[in-house]
Design a protein around this motif. Sequence first.
Motif, PDB file in Angstrom:
ATOM      1  N   PHE A  85       0.845  -1.196   0.000  1.00  0.00           N
ATOM      2  CA  PHE A  85       0.000   0.000   0.000  1.00  0.00           C
ATOM      3  C   PHE A  85       0.883   1.250   0.000  1.00  0.00           C
ATOM      4  CE2 PHE A  85      -2.508   3.299   2.135  1.00  0.00           C
ATOM      5  CZ  PHE A  85      -3.677   3.250   1.384  1.00  0.00           C
ATOM      6  N   ILE A  86       1.900   1.232   0.862  1.00  0.00           N
ATOM      7  CA  ILE A  86       2.843   2.351   0.895  1.00  0.00           C
ATOM      8  C   ILE A  86       3.588   2.442  -0.437  1.00  0.00           C
ATOM      9  CG2 ILE A  86       4.912   3.285   2.012  1.00  0.00           C
ATOM     10  CD1 ILE A  86       3.994   1.887   4.582  1.00  0.00           C
ATOM     11  N   GLY A  87       4.057   1.284  -0.913  1.00  0.00           N
ATOM     12  CA  GLY A  87       4.811   1.262  -2.159  1.00  0.00           C
ATOM     13  C   GLY A  87       4.000   1.693  -3.358  1.00  0.00           C
ATOM     14  N   PHE A  88       2.702   1.372  -3.335  1.00  0.00           N
ATOM     15  CA  PHE A  88       1.831   1.747  -4.436  1.00  0.00           C
ATOM     16  C   PHE A  88       1.742   3.263  -4.555  1.00  0.00           C
ATOM     17  CE2 PHE A  88      -2.589   2.591  -5.902  1.00  0.00           C
ATOM     18  CZ  PHE A  88      -2.415   2.162  -7.203  1.00  0.00           C
ATOM     19  N   PHE A  89       1.525   3.953  -3.434  1.00  0.00           N
ATOM     20  CA  PHE A  89       1.451   5.407  -3.475  1.00  0.00           C
ATOM     21  C   PHE A  89       2.839   6.028  -3.658  1.00  0.00           C
ATOM     22  CE2 PHE A  89      -2.625   4.396  -1.553  1.00  0.00           C
ATOM     23  CZ  PHE A  89      -3.462   5.250  -2.267  1.00  0.00           C
ATOM     24  N   TYR A  90       3.859   5.274  -3.273  1.00  0.00           N
ATOM     25  CA  TYR A  90       5.231   5.698  -3.551  1.00  0.00           C
ATOM     26  C   TYR A  90       5.470   5.755  -5.060  1.00  0.00           C
ATOM     27  CZ  TYR A  90      10.364   5.297  -3.713  1.00  0.00           C
ATOM     28  OH  TYR A  90      11.692   5.478  -3.966  1.00  0.00           O
ATOM     29  N   ARG A  91       4.949   4.749  -5.775  1.00  0.00           N
ATOM     30  CA  ARG A  91       5.065   4.745  -7.237  1.00  0.00           C
ATOM     31  C   ARG A  91       4.314   5.929  -7.838  1.00  0.00           C
ATOM     32  NH1 ARG A  91       9.052   1.485  -9.390  1.00  0.00           N
ATOM     33  NH2 ARG A  91       9.191  -0.401  -8.137  1.00  0.00           N
ATOM     34  N   ILE A  92       3.156   6.217  -7.289  1.00  0.00           N
ATOM     35  CA  ILE A  92       2.396   7.374  -7.783  1.00  0.00           C
ATOM     36  C   ILE A  92       3.204   8.654  -7.568  1.00  0.00           C
ATOM     37  CG2 ILE A  92       0.301   8.738  -7.471  1.00  0.00           C
ATOM     38  CD1 ILE A  92      -1.125   6.183  -6.622  1.00  0.00           C
ATOM     39  N   PHE A  93       3.811   8.769  -6.386  1.00  0.00           N
ATOM     40  CA  PHE A  93       4.642   9.935  -6.077  1.00  0.00           C
ATOM     41  C   PHE A  93       5.801  10.052  -7.073  1.00  0.00           C
ATOM     42  CE2 PHE A  93       8.590  11.276  -3.911  1.00  0.00           C
ATOM     43  CZ  PHE A  93       8.285  12.611  -3.693  1.00  0.00           C
ATOM     44  N   LEU A  94       6.463   8.923  -7.353  1.00  0.00           N
ATOM     45  CA  LEU A  94       7.579   8.950  -8.299  1.00  0.00           C
ATOM     46  C   LEU A  94       7.114   9.331  -9.701  1.00  0.00           C
ATOM     47  CD1 LEU A  94       9.722   5.817  -7.332  1.00  0.00           C
ATOM     48  CD2 LEU A  94      10.215   8.221  -6.847  1.00  0.00           C
ATOM     49  N   SER A  95       5.966   8.791 -10.122  1.00  0.00           N
ATOM     50  CA  SER A  95       5.465   9.088 -11.460  1.00  0.00           C
ATOM     51  C   SER A  95       5.149  10.567 -11.617  1.00  0.00           C
ATOM     52  CB  SER A  95       4.221   8.248 -11.766  1.00  0.00           C
ATOM     53  OG  SER A  95       3.121   8.646 -10.965  1.00  0.00           O
ATOM     54  N   HIS A  96       4.772  11.214 -10.505  1.00  0.00           N
ATOM     55  CA  HIS A  96       4.435  12.641 -10.560  1.00  0.00           C
ATOM     56  C   HIS A  96       5.667  13.534 -10.420  1.00  0.00           C
ATOM     57  CE1 HIS A  96       0.040  11.760  -9.145  1.00  0.00           C
ATOM     58  NE2 HIS A  96       0.287  11.373 -10.374  1.00  0.00           N
ATOM     59  N   THR A  97       6.734  13.027  -9.781  1.00  0.00           N
ATOM     60  CA  THR A  97       7.902  13.867  -9.513  1.00  0.00           C
ATOM     61  C   THR A  97       9.024  13.675 -10.529  1.00  0.00           C
ATOM     62  OG1 THR A  97       8.713  12.199  -7.939  1.00  0.00           O
ATOM     63  CG2 THR A  97       7.469  14.054  -7.039  1.00  0.00           C
ATOM     64  N   ILE A  98       9.368  12.421 -10.823  1.00  0.00           N
ATOM     65  CA  ILE A  98      10.478  12.192 -11.761  1.00  0.00           C
ATOM     66  C   ILE A  98       9.985  11.915 -13.177  1.00  0.00           C
ATOM     67  CG2 ILE A  98      11.902  11.300  -9.877  1.00  0.00           C
ATOM     68  CD1 ILE A  98      11.589   8.521 -10.987  1.00  0.00           C
ATOM     69  N   GLY A  99       8.690  11.597 -13.328  1.00  0.00           N
ATOM     70  CA  GLY A  99       8.139  11.381 -14.657  1.00  0.00           C
ATOM     71  C   GLY A  99       8.294   9.942 -15.135  1.00  0.00           C
ATOM     72  N   ALA A 100       7.519   9.594 -16.152  1.00  0.00           N
ATOM     73  CA  ALA A 100       7.505   8.219 -16.666  1.00  0.00           C
ATOM     74  C   ALA A 100       8.847   7.825 -17.265  1.00  0.00           C
ATOM     75  CB  ALA A 100       6.393   8.060 -17.708  1.00  0.00           C
ATOM     76  N   GLN A 101       9.541   8.770 -17.927  1.00  0.00           N
ATOM     77  CA  GLN A 101      10.809   8.429 -18.570  1.00  0.00           C
ATOM     78  C   GLN A 101      11.865   8.040 -17.537  1.00  0.00           C
ATOM     79  OE1 GLN A 101      12.481  11.468 -21.061  1.00  0.00           O
ATOM     80  NE2 GLN A 101      14.364  10.331 -21.452  1.00  0.00           N
ATOM     81  N   ASP A 102      12.047   8.884 -16.515  1.00  0.00           N
ATOM     82  CA  ASP A 102      13.027   8.559 -15.474  1.00  0.00           C
ATOM     83  C   ASP A 102      12.616   7.331 -14.679  1.00  0.00           C
ATOM     84  OD1 ASP A 102      14.709  10.628 -16.126  1.00  0.00           O
ATOM     85  OD2 ASP A 102      15.008  11.244 -14.042  1.00  0.00           O
ATOM     86  N   LEU A 103      11.305   7.141 -14.515  1.00  0.00           N
ATOM     87  CA  LEU A 103      10.829   5.932 -13.847  1.00  0.00           C
ATOM     88  C   LEU A 103      11.211   4.699 -14.648  1.00  0.00           C
ATOM     89  CD1 LEU A 103       9.251   4.909 -11.399  1.00  0.00           C
ATOM     90  CD2 LEU A 103       7.147   5.125 -12.731  1.00  0.00           C
ATOM     91  N   GLY A 104      11.115   4.797 -15.975  1.00  0.00           N
ATOM     92  CA  GLY A 104      11.539   3.696 -16.830  1.00  0.00           C
ATOM     93  C   GLY A 104      13.025   3.426 -16.729  1.00  0.00           C
ATOM     94  N   ILE A 105      13.835   4.498 -16.657  1.00  0.00           N
ATOM     95  CA  ILE A 105      15.284   4.334 -16.504  1.00  0.00           C
ATOM     96  C   ILE A 105      15.609   3.640 -15.180  1.00  0.00           C
ATOM     97  CG2 ILE A 105      17.445   5.604 -16.188  1.00  0.00           C
ATOM     98  CD1 ILE A 105      16.318   7.720 -18.107  1.00  0.00           C
ATOM     99  N   TYR A 106      14.926   4.061 -14.111  1.00  0.00           N
ATOM    100  CA  TYR A 106      15.134   3.445 -12.798  1.00  0.00           C
ATOM    101  C   TYR A 106      14.765   1.967 -12.825  1.00  0.00           C
ATOM    102  CZ  TYR A 106      14.182   2.395  -7.868  1.00  0.00           C
ATOM    103  OH  TYR A 106      14.154   1.807  -6.634  1.00  0.00           O
ATOM    104  N   GLN A 107      13.653   1.645 -13.511  1.00  0.00           N
ATOM    105  CA  GLN A 107      13.210   0.255 -13.583  1.00  0.00           C
ATOM    106  C   GLN A 107      14.181  -0.619 -14.377  1.00  0.00           C
ATOM    107  OE1 GLN A 107      10.435   0.476 -11.026  1.00  0.00           O
ATOM    108  NE2 GLN A 107      10.291  -1.357 -12.270  1.00  0.00           N
ATOM    109  N   LEU A 108      14.921  -0.021 -15.306  1.00  0.00           N
ATOM    110  CA  LEU A 108      15.869  -0.799 -16.102  1.00  0.00           C
ATOM    111  C   LEU A 108      16.989  -1.386 -15.250  1.00  0.00           C
ATOM    112  CD1 LEU A 108      16.353   1.277 -19.386  1.00  0.00           C
ATOM    113  CD2 LEU A 108      15.478  -1.052 -19.207  1.00  0.00           C
ATOM    114  N   VAL A 109      17.338  -0.720 -14.148  1.00  0.00           N
ATOM    115  CA  VAL A 109      18.444  -1.179 -13.309  1.00  0.00           C
ATOM    116  C   VAL A 109      18.029  -2.358 -12.435  1.00  0.00           C
ATOM    117  CG1 VAL A 109      20.148  -0.445 -11.590  1.00  0.00           C
ATOM    118  CG2 VAL A 109      19.341   1.165 -13.302  1.00  0.00           C
ATOM    119  N   SER A 110      16.747  -2.469 -12.121  1.00  0.00           N
ATOM    120  CA  SER A 110      16.274  -3.506 -11.191  1.00  0.00           C
ATOM    121  C   SER A 110      16.611  -4.929 -11.632  1.00  0.00           C
ATOM    122  CB  SER A 110      14.761  -3.364 -10.982  1.00  0.00           C
ATOM    123  OG  SER A 110      14.467  -2.120 -10.375  1.00  0.00           O
ATOM    124  N   PRO A 111      16.441  -5.295 -12.928  1.00  0.00           N
ATOM    125  CA  PRO A 111      16.789  -6.662 -13.323  1.00  0.00           C
ATOM    126  C   PRO A 111      18.253  -7.010 -13.076  1.00  0.00           C
ATOM    127  CG  PRO A 111      15.453  -5.625 -15.015  1.00  0.00           C
ATOM    128  CD  PRO A 111      15.826  -4.552 -14.043  1.00  0.00           C
TER     129      PRO A 111
END
Length: 456
Positions: free
Chosen positions: A22-48
């Motif tokens: 629940f916390i993480g879900f709204f954390y993702r919303i916060f990230l999508s609003h602050t860093i944007g979808a492009q930077d969120l995609g870049i961040y997600q690329l490192v996870s694998p």
Amino acid sequence: MSKQYFLKGTLILTCAGLVTRFIGFFYRIFLSHTIGAQDLGIYQLVSPLQMLVLSITTFGIQTAISRLAASRLAVGKSRDAGDIFFLGAGISVLLSSLLAWVLYHNSAFFSAEILKETQTEPFIRLLSFGLPLSSLHICANGYYFARKKAEIPSGIQFLEQLVRVGVTYLLYQIFLSEGREITAFIAVGGSLASEGAAAFVSLLAIGGSFHKHNYTPLPLSQPAKKIGDILQLSFPLSVNRVLLTLLSSIEVVLIPQRLRMYGLGSEEALSIYGILTGMVMPLLLFPSTITNSASVMLMPSIAELQALGYSRRIRYVISQAGKYCFSLGGACTFVFFFFGKFLGEFLFHSPTAGIYIQTMAFICPFMYLNTALSSILNGLGKTGANLVHSAVSTGIRIAFVLFAIPLLGIRGYLYGVLLGEILLSGMHIFSLRPANFPIDNFSGIVYNSVGKNKRK
């Protein structure tokens, strides 16, 4: 494992998982609003890449610690259980430290040649510092599951999420006050801080547990034999996890590339990837906290019942687990399909996310079911079959990434995920036939539920 421990452990893990998601879900919303979808995609690329290293160094050893420590504790050898944790965690932290060093000093190569995105280079270097910390607290979780203390890993998980969100928000405020550009750095910094906090608390908890049981790690009793036991059990598990992580990593790296072949620009491709992985999938996976928690407790329960020869009880547990997981997925499909567009707009302010939520809604019954069936197969000792099934399913998804995305765009990937999950369910169910699995009754449940979804 008693029914009381199974229910208690499942309830604790579910509550902790729901709160953290629940916390993480709204954390993702916060990230999508602050860093944007492009930077969120870049961040997600490192996870694998991070998951790949942990698959090599930690996840197999965690399972080995849990199983070996539990077997020693069952016969009253508490000191041997402590030795196993000490040795297993030491091996894991050493391996992860070595690979972290490799990642740090070769971050340019990994970003350009492996991830195909040079903007990930500084994030790879920063996240490499967290790998030994992650290994330590993951191994500690395995030790506490062996001791039937699910509340400690749950508490650490909750603390980890709080620190991640808190530090990310603090960095956001600092960047904002200094007039600096808000980038994915704030998310990476929060992740690193959370790993440090989890490792520190894990050390305190383990130290308290060792003191309570009058355990000191030195001198070790038969260390060579115990290391051999750990490696013998963890090696095949690690190989399985690495293969699956590699397949998944290939899939993740290919998606933005194939979207460019479809005709999208680099920024648009990363934005779509960020929406899919940073917004849509976390929402779809949110209810799976229940099935994931049950699966953690389900595997040792099935293994114990099999060892005791309680085949009738195994049939009952499999039937009930499958029925409830598939029913939960069916209910989530209904909600996500009919309210997907509203959720995309309301939660993420993204009409595109709403369309993807609707399209991906149909994977829920199969995805939640596969979590339970996978644990059951492992509990029955069918780890090889589980690996083959997962590899086939992921291979199908990669094929859709390679050939369908250039023709259909991101829809090609969504169709591949759905087909892969359906086939994975079928293969799991087929492999459970020799285990006296009540296939006819359960197949009827699946067939009727799928039929209802199609009619809707």
